[in-house]
Write a protein that holds these residues in place. Structure first.
Motif, PDB file in Angstrom:
ATOM      1  N   TRP A  58       0.799  -1.197   0.150  1.00 29.26           N
ATOM      2  CA  TRP A  58       0.087   0.030   0.013  1.00 29.26           C
ATOM      3  C   TRP A  58       0.823   1.401  -0.154  1.00 29.26           C
ATOM      4  O   TRP A  58       0.416   2.150  -0.622  1.00 29.26           O
ATOM      5  N   LEU A  59       1.922   1.228   0.718  1.00 29.31           N
ATOM      6  CA  LEU A  59       2.763   2.208   0.999  1.00 29.31           C
ATOM      7  C   LEU A  59       3.564   2.670  -0.536  1.00 29.31           C
ATOM      8  O   LEU A  59       3.746   3.550  -1.130  1.00 29.31           O
ATOM      9  N   ASN A  60       3.845   1.634  -1.173  1.00 27.20           N
ATOM     10  CA  ASN A  60       4.766   1.845  -2.355  1.00 27.20           C
ATOM     11  C   ASN A  60       3.629   2.224  -3.341  1.00 27.20           C
ATOM     12  O   ASN A  60       4.122   2.864  -4.499  1.00 27.20           O
ATOM     13  N   ARG A  61       2.434   2.064  -3.290  1.00 23.72           N
ATOM     14  CA  ARG A  61       1.535   2.663  -4.507  1.00 23.72           C
ATOM     15  C   ARG A  61       1.108   4.170  -4.442  1.00 23.72           C
ATOM     16  O   ARG A  61       0.954   4.814  -5.109  1.00 23.72           O
ATOM     17  N   CYS A  62       1.598   4.397  -3.288  1.00 25.06           N
ATOM     18  CA  CYS A  62       1.635   6.276  -3.003  1.00 25.06           C
ATOM     19  C   CYS A  62       2.433   6.752  -3.792  1.00 25.06           C
ATOM     20  O   CYS A  62       3.751   6.681  -3.878  1.00 25.06           O
ATOM     21  N   ARG A  63       2.075   7.709  -4.757  1.00 29.44           N
ATOM     22  CA  ARG A  63       2.952   8.472  -5.696  1.00 29.44           C
ATOM     23  C   ARG A  63       4.125   8.964  -5.048  1.00 29.44           C
ATOM     24  O   ARG A  63       5.307   8.961  -5.451  1.00 29.44           O
ATOM     25  N   ARG A  64       3.872   9.655  -3.987  1.00 21.14           N
ATOM     26  CA  ARG A  64       4.840  10.616  -3.191  1.00 21.14           C
ATOM     27  C   ARG A  64       6.032   9.828  -2.521  1.00 21.14           C
ATOM     28  O   ARG A  64       7.106  10.054  -2.461  1.00 21.14           O
ATOM     29  N   LEU A  65       5.806   8.425  -2.314  1.00 20.73           N
ATOM     30  CA  LEU A  65       6.441   7.386  -1.797  1.00 20.73           C
ATOM     31  C   LEU A  65       7.412   6.652  -2.557  1.00 20.73           C
ATOM     32  O   LEU A  65       8.221   6.027  -2.322  1.00 20.73           O
ATOM     33  N   ALA A  66       6.535   6.622  -3.840  1.00 21.78           N
ATOM     34  CA  ALA A  66       7.108   5.567  -4.734  1.00 21.78           C
ATOM     35  C   ALA A  66       8.557   5.832  -5.216  1.00 21.78           C
ATOM     36  O   ALA A  66       8.789   7.046  -5.546  1.00 21.78           O
ATOM     37  N   LYS A  67       9.382   5.044  -5.458  1.00 19.49           N
ATOM     38  CA  LYS A  67      10.895   5.294  -5.904  1.00 19.49           C
ATOM     39  C   LYS A  67      10.740   5.596  -7.162  1.00 19.49           C
ATOM     40  O   LYS A  67      11.649   6.347  -7.718  1.00 19.49           O
ATOM     41  N   ASP A  68      10.369   4.895  -8.292  1.00 20.70           N
ATOM     42  CA  ASP A  68      10.421   5.055  -9.712  1.00 20.70           C
ATOM     43  C   ASP A  68       9.111   5.533 -10.469  1.00 20.70           C
ATOM     44  O   ASP A  68       8.860   4.829 -11.435  1.00 20.70           O
ATOM     45  N   TRP A  69       8.446   6.228  -9.904  1.00 19.37           N
ATOM     46  CA  TRP A  69       7.308   6.668 -10.380  1.00 19.37           C
ATOM     47  C   TRP A  69       7.334   7.781 -11.662  1.00 19.37           C
ATOM     48  O   TRP A  69       6.596   7.653 -12.572  1.00 19.37           O
ATOM     49  N   GLU A  70       8.166   8.795 -11.454  1.00 15.46           N
ATOM     50  CA  GLU A  70       8.234   9.844 -12.299  1.00 15.46           C
ATOM     51  C   GLU A  70       9.118   9.467 -13.545  1.00 15.46           C
ATOM     52  O   GLU A  70       9.956   8.686 -13.241  1.00 15.46           O
ATOM     53  N   ALA A  71       8.760  10.152 -14.646  1.00 18.00           N
ATOM     54  CA  ALA A  71       9.549   9.830 -15.951  1.00 18.00           C
ATOM     55  C   ALA A  71      10.918  10.568 -16.024  1.00 18.00           C
ATOM     56  O   ALA A  71      11.745  10.006 -16.636  1.00 18.00           O
ATOM     57  N   SER A  72      11.131  11.654 -15.529  1.00 17.50           N
ATOM     58  CA  SER A  72      12.379  12.312 -15.579  1.00 17.50           C
ATOM     59  C   SER A  72      12.809  12.877 -13.822  1.00 17.50           C
ATOM     60  O   SER A  72      11.920  12.911 -13.199  1.00 17.50           O
ATOM     61  N   ILE A  73      13.984  13.272 -13.841  1.00 19.39           N
ATOM     62  CA  ILE A  73      14.618  13.729 -12.581  1.00 19.39           C
ATOM     63  C   ILE A  73      13.973  14.871 -12.399  1.00 19.39           C
ATOM     64  O   ILE A  73      13.804  15.266 -11.207  1.00 19.39           O
ATOM     65  N   ALA A  74      13.536  15.902 -13.488  1.00 23.19           N
ATOM     66  CA  ALA A  74      13.134  17.309 -13.069  1.00 23.19           C
ATOM     67  C   ALA A  74      11.743  17.084 -12.671  1.00 23.19           C
ATOM     68  O   ALA A  74      11.238  17.755 -11.733  1.00 23.19           O
ATOM     69  N   SER A  75      11.116  16.180 -12.829  1.00 24.24           N
ATOM     70  CA  SER A  75       9.556  15.903 -12.427  1.00 24.24           C
ATOM     71  C   SER A  75       9.793  15.427 -10.791  1.00 24.24           C
ATOM     72  O   SER A  75       8.817  15.851  -9.964  1.00 24.24           O
ATOM     73  N   SER A  76      10.768  14.470 -10.719  1.00 19.85           N
ATOM     74  CA  SER A  76      10.828  14.155  -9.210  1.00 19.85           C
ATOM     75  C   SER A  76      11.410  15.281  -8.321  1.00 19.85           C
ATOM     76  O   SER A  76      10.962  15.426  -7.413  1.00 19.85           O
TER      77      SER A  76
END
Length: 81
Positions: A58-76
């Motif tokens: 459940w915690l890994n589904r949260c966008r802000r807690l996920a490690k590899d969710w964003e497509a670029s470093i800038a968006s992270s």
């Protein structure tokens, strides 16, 4: 104090040690139960292990807690602001 009915904390074996115990030492009503893997090979049902695994999922589904969710470093980096 936000969860007065919470009395037992289930944790993965990776959290066993003094650091977790020190972090929750000020909560008198809380008991910590470490769920460890067994050394038995093959499929073995471990008591309460599914609770830990489900919570981590459940915690890994949260966008802000996920490690590899964003497509670029800038968006992270934009989420960190």
């Amino acid at each position: 104090d936000a969860y007065p009915t919470l009395t037992r904390l289930f944790a993965d074996g990776g959290y066993a040690g003094q650091k977790l115990e020190a972090a929750v030492a000020h909560i008198d009503r809380l008991t910590i139960e470490i769920i460890r893997r067994s050394d038995i090979t093959g499929f073995v049902i471990l008591p309460r292990r599914w609770v830990v695994e489900r919570t981590l999922a459940w915690l890994n589904r949260c966008r802000r807690l996920a490690k590899d969710w964003e497509a670029s470093i800038a968006s992270s980096e934009a989420w960190m602001v």
